[in-house]
Design an enzyme around this catalytic site. Structure first.
Site, PDB file in Angstrom:
ATOM      1  N   TRP A   7       3.250  10.260   1.717  1.00 22.35           N
ATOM      2  CA  TRP A   7       1.960   9.347   2.083  1.00 22.35           C
ATOM      3  C   TRP A   7       2.300   8.130   2.718  1.00 22.35           C
ATOM      4  O   TRP A   7       1.504   7.586   3.302  1.00 22.35           O
ATOM      5  CB  TRP A   7       1.488   9.255   0.500  1.00 22.35           C
ATOM      6  CG  TRP A   7       0.980  10.573  -0.125  1.00 22.35           C
ATOM      7  CD1 TRP A   7       1.590  11.277  -1.033  1.00 22.35           C
ATOM      8  CD2 TRP A   7      -0.104  11.324   0.496  1.00 22.35           C
ATOM      9  NE1 TRP A   7       0.807  12.247  -1.448  1.00 22.35           N
ATOM     10  CE2 TRP A   7      -0.102  12.431  -0.306  1.00 22.35           C
ATOM     11  CE3 TRP A   7      -0.892  11.304   1.450  1.00 22.35           C
ATOM     12  CZ2 TRP A   7      -1.148  13.399  -0.206  1.00 22.35           C
ATOM     13  CZ3 TRP A   7      -1.934  12.381   1.746  1.00 22.35           C
ATOM     14  CH2 TRP A   7      -2.074  13.419   0.781  1.00 22.35           C
ATOM     15  N   ASP A  13      -0.206   1.425  -2.335  1.00 23.22           N
ATOM     16  CA  ASP A  13      -0.737   2.593  -2.562  1.00 23.22           C
ATOM     17  C   ASP A  13      -0.417   2.721  -4.086  1.00 23.22           C
ATOM     18  O   ASP A  13       0.701   3.232  -4.320  1.00 23.22           O
ATOM     19  CB  ASP A  13      -0.463   3.607  -1.513  1.00 23.22           C
ATOM     20  CG  ASP A  13      -0.995   5.016  -2.007  1.00 23.22           C
ATOM     21  OD1 ASP A  13      -1.685   5.147  -3.015  1.00 23.22           O
ATOM     22  OD2 ASP A  13      -0.906   5.767  -1.155  1.00 23.22           O
ATOM     23  N   LYS A  31      -5.975  11.168 -10.388  1.00 26.16           N
ATOM     24  CA  LYS A  31      -4.804  11.345 -11.075  1.00 26.16           C
ATOM     25  C   LYS A  31      -4.919  10.746 -12.568  1.00 26.16           C
ATOM     26  O   LYS A  31      -5.246  11.336 -13.570  1.00 26.16           O
ATOM     27  CB  LYS A  31      -3.618  10.717 -10.324  1.00 26.16           C
ATOM     28  CG  LYS A  31      -3.208  11.573  -9.138  1.00 26.16           C
ATOM     29  CD  LYS A  31      -2.783  10.598  -7.994  1.00 26.16           C
ATOM     30  CE  LYS A  31      -3.057  11.159  -6.682  1.00 26.16           C
ATOM     31  NZ  LYS A  31      -2.559  12.697  -6.305  1.00 26.16           N
TER      32      LYS A  31
END
Ligand code: PLP
Length: 366
Positions: free
Chosen positions: A102, A170, A194
């Site tokens: 990511w 992030d 999540k």
């Protein structure tokens, strides 16, 4: 079939209480005679839902008034693009640590619009550790980190000191798993699927003085302007209303069970149980550097050296686990092996059942 323990990296489990409440309110939300899915986003009822969602997120995360809280769309992936678009406004250079797949995407998007300076990379060892910060470019517009690396299973337990360079993070897979000092960030963002709720909404927390550096709203495509979204309180266009509503219910659940401290305690207990077993096993092990281990995403592999045989055993593990209600344990294709994501809504009983299953599997196959 009864409910399974879902170890997916996201979308992942939601608290059962939240799903129950949503199901009770499905046809008639608080006497409105309609489902939240049917409500106008300009209605009074929905205004209360989005205001409550913001208030509760602020409370649970202790977000100071000097920050805007935005509910956006496009997933965390759109943030990879929006951040450079809005904040590469000075030197057009941003620092970044390359700590996983990511982070790599965030790096590519910075490079599309400016220059990304790598200040530490763990690519040499398949991102299995967090590299030390090599430096901070004094003129960087921001410094980007991936706080928790969902795929590789590493996590910053201490945030890097970037001095006067704004820290951007992030926090998709670590948000609300433990107390986090939001004051350390100029901007933090998280896809909801999540620890916050269902996919479809992305939470962005941005310090107002940092936001002031972004181009004027009319100089960017409207949907890509943080300033515009902040001016319209995330209601410039139709927001993902139902996802925001579930996010609000998740925040209420967090408050009810004792807030982020209680979650942190439960998360530590779950993670210690699984890591403890992995460290004692002669069959499985964690490929991640101990000091950098994630609280939320735990990859594990077998000690079998023959690659073909190992792959066969991995498949068998995933299949047999599924048969007893432990689902989505396959590792990410880039890492291989298995991975258990144990987000906030995963009960301790789920991890206990997993460890007990792993012990039996080990006995049969070692
Ligand atoms: C750390 C991290 N960042 C970004 C993403 C991408 O999120 P999205 O699919 O919401 O764009 C994910 C997805 O799993 C993630 O784990």
């Amino acid at each position: 079939m009864g409910r399974v323990y879902n170890f997916s990296a996201g979308p992942s489990m939601l608290p059962e209480e939240v799903l129950q409440r949503a199901s009770q309110e499905m046809l008639d939300h608080e006497g409105s005679g309609q489902s939240v899915m049917e409500m106008s986003h300009r209605s009074k009822q929905f205004a209360k839902i989005i205001e409550d969602a913001e208030r509760l997120v602020r409370q649970n995360m202790a977000i100071p008034d000097s920050y805007e809280v935005l509910f956006l769309q496009g997933g965390a992936s759109l943030q990879f693009t929006m951040i450079p678009m809005n904040f590469l406004t000075g030197s057009k250079k941003a620092d970044i640590t390359l700590t996983g797949a990511w982070a790599q995407k965030a790096y590519e998007e910075i490079n599309r619009l400016g220059t990304a300076v790598v200040q530490g990379s763990s690519k040499d060892k398949k991102f299995s550790y967090l590299p030390p910060i090599q430096g901070v470019s004094p003129d960087a517009d921001f410094f980007h980190i991936t706080y928790n690396n969902t795929i590789e299973g590493t996590q910053y337990h201490t945030l890097p000191d970037t001095g006067t360079v704004p820290l951007v993070a992030d926090i998709s897979s670590g948000i609300l798993s433990e107390p986090l000092d939001i004051g350390r960030f100029a901007l933090a963002y998280a896809g909801a699927q999540k620890n916050l709720g269902p996919a479809g909404v992305t939470l962005v927390i941005v310090r107002k003085d940092f936001l002031a550096k972004a181009p004027d709203a009319r100089d960017l495509p409207p949907m890509l302007s943080y300033k515009l979204m902040a001016e319209h309180k995330s209601l410039y266009n139709t927001p993902p209303c139902y996802a925001i509503y579930i996010l609000k219910l998740v925040q209420e659940w967090i408050l009810q069970i004792g807030g982020v401290e209680a979650l942190y305690k439960a998360n530590r207990q779950k993670a210690e149980l699984l890591y403890g077993y992995l460290d004692s096993s002669e069959f499985f092990y964690s490929p991640v550097n101990k000091a950098d281990r994630s609280l939320m995403n735990i990859p594990f592999i077998t000690r079998i050296e023959d690659a073909e045989k190992a792959e066969e055993i991995n498949k068998l593990f995933v299949k047999e686990a599924e048969q007893v209600g432990l689902v989505n344990l396959a590792g990410h294709r880039s890492v291989g092996g298995m991975r258990a994501s144990i987000y906030n809504a995963m009960p301790l009983a789920g991890v206990e059942k997993l460890v007990s299953f792993m012990k039996d599997f080990e006995k049969k196959h070692k």
